[in-house]
Enzyme design. Structure first.
Site, PDB file in Angstrom:
ATOM      1  N   LYS A  16       0.822  -1.219   0.000  1.00 27.41           N
ATOM      2  CA  LYS A  16       0.000   0.000   0.000  1.00 27.41           C
ATOM      3  C   LYS A  16       0.850   1.261   0.000  1.00 27.41           C
ATOM      4  CE  LYS A  16      -4.474  -1.386   1.760  1.00 27.41           C
ATOM      5  NZ  LYS A  16      -5.514  -1.120   2.754  1.00 27.41           N
ATOM      6  N   LYS A  33      -4.302  -9.553  -7.172  1.00 32.39           N
ATOM      7  CA  LYS A  33      -5.503  -9.761  -6.358  1.00 32.39           C
ATOM      8  C   LYS A  33      -6.627  -8.830  -6.824  1.00 32.39           C
ATOM      9  CE  LYS A  33      -5.404  -8.136  -2.208  1.00 32.39           C
ATOM     10  NZ  LYS A  33      -5.028  -7.761  -0.843  1.00 32.39           N
ATOM     11  N   LYS A  56     -10.309  -3.320  -4.259  1.00 37.06           N
ATOM     12  CA  LYS A  56     -11.211  -2.167  -4.326  1.00 37.06           C
ATOM     13  C   LYS A  56     -10.529  -0.998  -5.018  1.00 37.06           C
ATOM     14  CE  LYS A  56     -13.117  -3.252   0.259  1.00 37.06           C
ATOM     15  NZ  LYS A  56     -12.707  -3.069   1.665  1.00 37.06           N
TER      16      LYS A  56
HETATM   17  P1  TYM Z   1     -10.686  -5.464   3.549  1.00 37.23           P
HETATM   18  O1  TYM Z   1     -11.809  -4.495   3.591  1.00 37.23           O
HETATM   19  O2  TYM Z   1      -9.520  -5.133   2.700  1.00 37.23           O
HETATM   20  O3  TYM Z   1     -11.192  -6.888   3.104  1.00 37.23           O
HETATM   21  C1  TYM Z   1     -12.316  -7.453   3.708  1.00 37.23           C
HETATM   22  C2  TYM Z   1     -12.244  -8.974   3.640  1.00 37.23           C
HETATM   23  O4  TYM Z   1     -12.231  -9.390   2.271  1.00 37.23           O
HETATM   24  C3  TYM Z   1     -11.133 -10.273   2.059  1.00 37.23           C
HETATM   25  N1  TYM Z   1     -10.632 -10.067   0.685  1.00 37.23           N
HETATM   26  C4  TYM Z   1     -10.502 -11.038  -0.216  1.00 37.23           C
HETATM   27  N2  TYM Z   1     -10.754 -12.359  -0.171  1.00 37.23           N
HETATM   28  C5  TYM Z   1     -10.524 -13.081  -1.290  1.00 37.23           C
HETATM   29  N3  TYM Z   1     -10.050 -12.539  -2.447  1.00 37.23           N
HETATM   30  C6  TYM Z   1      -9.779 -11.215  -2.541  1.00 37.23           C
HETATM   31  N4  TYM Z   1      -9.327 -10.691  -3.686  1.00 37.23           N
HETATM   32  C7  TYM Z   1     -10.005 -10.403  -1.384  1.00 37.23           C
HETATM   33  N5  TYM Z   1      -9.853  -9.078  -1.126  1.00 37.23           N
HETATM   34  C8  TYM Z   1     -10.243  -8.890   0.143  1.00 37.23           C
HETATM   35  C9  TYM Z   1     -10.110  -9.883   3.099  1.00 37.23           C
HETATM   36  O5  TYM Z   1      -9.209 -10.942   3.358  1.00 37.23           O
HETATM   37  C10 TYM Z   1     -10.976  -9.545   4.291  1.00 37.23           C
HETATM   38  O6  TYM Z   1     -11.312 -10.715   5.008  1.00 37.23           O
HETATM   39  N6  TYM Z   1      -7.640  -5.722   7.459  1.00 37.23           N
HETATM   40  C11 TYM Z   1      -8.972  -6.193   7.044  1.00 37.23           C
HETATM   41  C12 TYM Z   1     -10.091  -5.554   7.850  1.00 37.23           C
HETATM   42  C13 TYM Z   1     -10.006  -5.776   9.317  1.00 37.23           C
HETATM   43  C14 TYM Z   1     -10.160  -7.006  10.004  1.00 37.23           C
HETATM   44  C15 TYM Z   1     -10.024  -6.696  11.379  1.00 37.23           C
HETATM   45  C16 TYM Z   1     -10.422  -8.321   9.583  1.00 37.23           C
HETATM   46  C17 TYM Z   1      -9.778  -4.842  10.264  1.00 37.23           C
HETATM   47  N7  TYM Z   1      -9.779  -5.380  11.488  1.00 37.23           N
HETATM   48  C18 TYM Z   1     -10.121  -7.701  12.362  1.00 37.23           C
HETATM   49  C19 TYM Z   1     -10.508  -9.314  10.564  1.00 37.23           C
HETATM   50  C20 TYM Z   1     -10.361  -9.000  11.921  1.00 37.23           C
HETATM   51  C21 TYM Z   1      -9.098  -5.882   5.566  1.00 37.23           C
HETATM   52  O7  TYM Z   1      -8.130  -5.772   4.903  1.00 37.23           O
HETATM   53  O8  TYM Z   1     -10.305  -5.685   5.081  1.00 37.23           O
END
Ligand code: TYM
Length: 342
Positions: free
Chosen positions: A111, A194, A197
């Site tokens: 990032k 990957k 968003k």
């Molecule tokens: P975020 O918003 O980036 O992603 C949310 C969830 O979607 C999954 N994900 C994917 N899974 C499969 N293929 C993809 N291309 C893909 N892109 C995203 C992510 O693995 C995630 O499960 N850091 C976390 C948010 C967070 C969190 C937490 C999660 C904050 N605190 C505590 C668990 C526990 C995140 O990046 O969200």
């Protein structure tokens, strides 16, 4: 006691990866566990967010949870900034985590990119806030996509160091739940990247609110290759696609994994069904399946976007229930650390 915590950032463009890798898996867990699902707005502002858009995106993630089938009565759904314990515990964890640990985080490197000096301090400390999210509830199981594995390992390291520094057996060591056949959904334009968003190309992802035309168009334009689809003979003994085989045709295996996840079928069944087929036929079937699965969810999300009051009420109620769990835990942590609260 088993407790689930997971979160999604309100940064817009919720996509098929978020759905298949995370949100969809949250739903059946509510039958088995005590579940807390968070919209992590504090994490979102580690990169710039327009304030009005952030509010809309926060409601959108909550709407996605509800539309996917998470029951706000059985589970807690709320946005992170409403519960101060997350930020407070994160500070303590900033003092437990080591610089060397954070330096290894691949998500920060990706990032921050080449402009590391210009990244926010929050982006760097992102993983200790994530540890605070989970441990403020002493959660034991965390469902996520594969990309979050390293962050969860860091959460375990923080819990372990806190326990050993203070000589307590206070925080549990969580188990990651990386579920299903699409734990890492790749971009539709480039099967080595990957699905995300923030990809500038809309054609790289299917979003949870795309209509039938958009879904069909994006799959039609999705990058593929010149060969016919493989059969089940490519699978290894455990029914998985061997890494070397997948890497040779990343786009093909990504689309096949998406199909298997949406159809809720093992890869072997999908490969048997489409062995020797051309991409044009397969992409048509994939579009139809995606429309059937995502259509009702997208429609419900749109309905909820016209009723922000209902979504806000869910978030308000969820935050109140979340505070009731997190505040006593934070009070115990403050005592363990030695903060005087006369
Ligand atoms: P975020 O918003 O980036 O992603 C949310 C969830 O979607 C999954 N994900 C994917 N899974 C499969 N293929 C993809 N291309 C893909 N892109 C995203 C992510 O693995 C995630 O499960 N850091 C976390 C948010 C967070 C969190 C937490 C999660 C904050 N605190 C505590 C668990 C526990 C995140 O990046 O969200």
């Amino acid at each position: 006691m088993k407790r689930i915590f997971s979160g999604v950032q309100p940064t817009g463009n919720l996509h098929l990866g978020n759905y298949l890798g995370a949100i969809r898996n949250f739903v059946p867990l509510q039958d088995e566990y005590d579940c807390i699902y968070c919209v992590v707005d504090l994490h979102a502002i580690t990169v710039w967010q327009d304030p009005a858009v952030l509010k809309a995106n926060t409601r959108e993630v909550a709407a996605a949870y509800l539309a996917a089938g998470i029951d706000p009565k059985r589970c807690i759904i709320f946005n992170q900034s409403q519960v101060a314990a997350h930020a407070e515990l994160a500070w303590i964890f900033n003092c437990v985590a080591r610089l060397g640990w954070l330096n290894r985080m691949t998500q920060f490197k990706e990032k921050a990119g080449k402009h590391r000096e210009n990244a926010s301090v929050g982006l760097y400390a992102y993983p200790s806030l994530m540890a605070a999210d989970i441990l403020a509830y002493k959660a034991t199981h965390v469902p996520v996509g594969e990309d979050q594995k390293q962050h969860l390992e860091l959460t375990r390291d923080i819990a372990q160091k806190f326990n050993s520094d203070f000589g307590v057996a206070y925080f549990p060591l969580l188990e990651p739940l990386i579920l299903g056949t699409a734990t890492r959904v790749m971009s539709l334009r480039d099967g080595t990247k990957k699905m995300s968003k923030s990809d500038p190309s809309d054609y790289s992802r299917i979003t949870m609110t795309d209509d039938a035309d958009a879904i069909a168009k994006k799959f039609r334009k999705a990058t593929s290759d010149a060969e016919l689809l493989p059969g089940p003979e490519v699978l290894d003994d455990s029914g998985a696609v061997p890494e070397a085989i997948r890497q040779a045709r990343p786009e093909a295996y990504n689309l096949l994994a998406i199909y298997a996840a949406l159809a809720d079928k093992p890869m072997a069944d999908v490969l048997t069904e489409f062995a020797g087929a051309q991409f044009s036929k397969f992409k048509g079937a994939l579009s139809d399946l995606a429309v059937a699965r995502l259509g009702p969810i997208g429609a419900e999300m749109k309905r909820l976007s016209d009723d922000p009051g209902a979504v806000d009420a869910v978030l308000r109620d969820g935050a109140q229930r979340a505070r009731a769990i997190a505040e006593p835990i934070l009070a115990e942590v403050y005592d363990i650390v030695g903060f005087l609260r006369p």
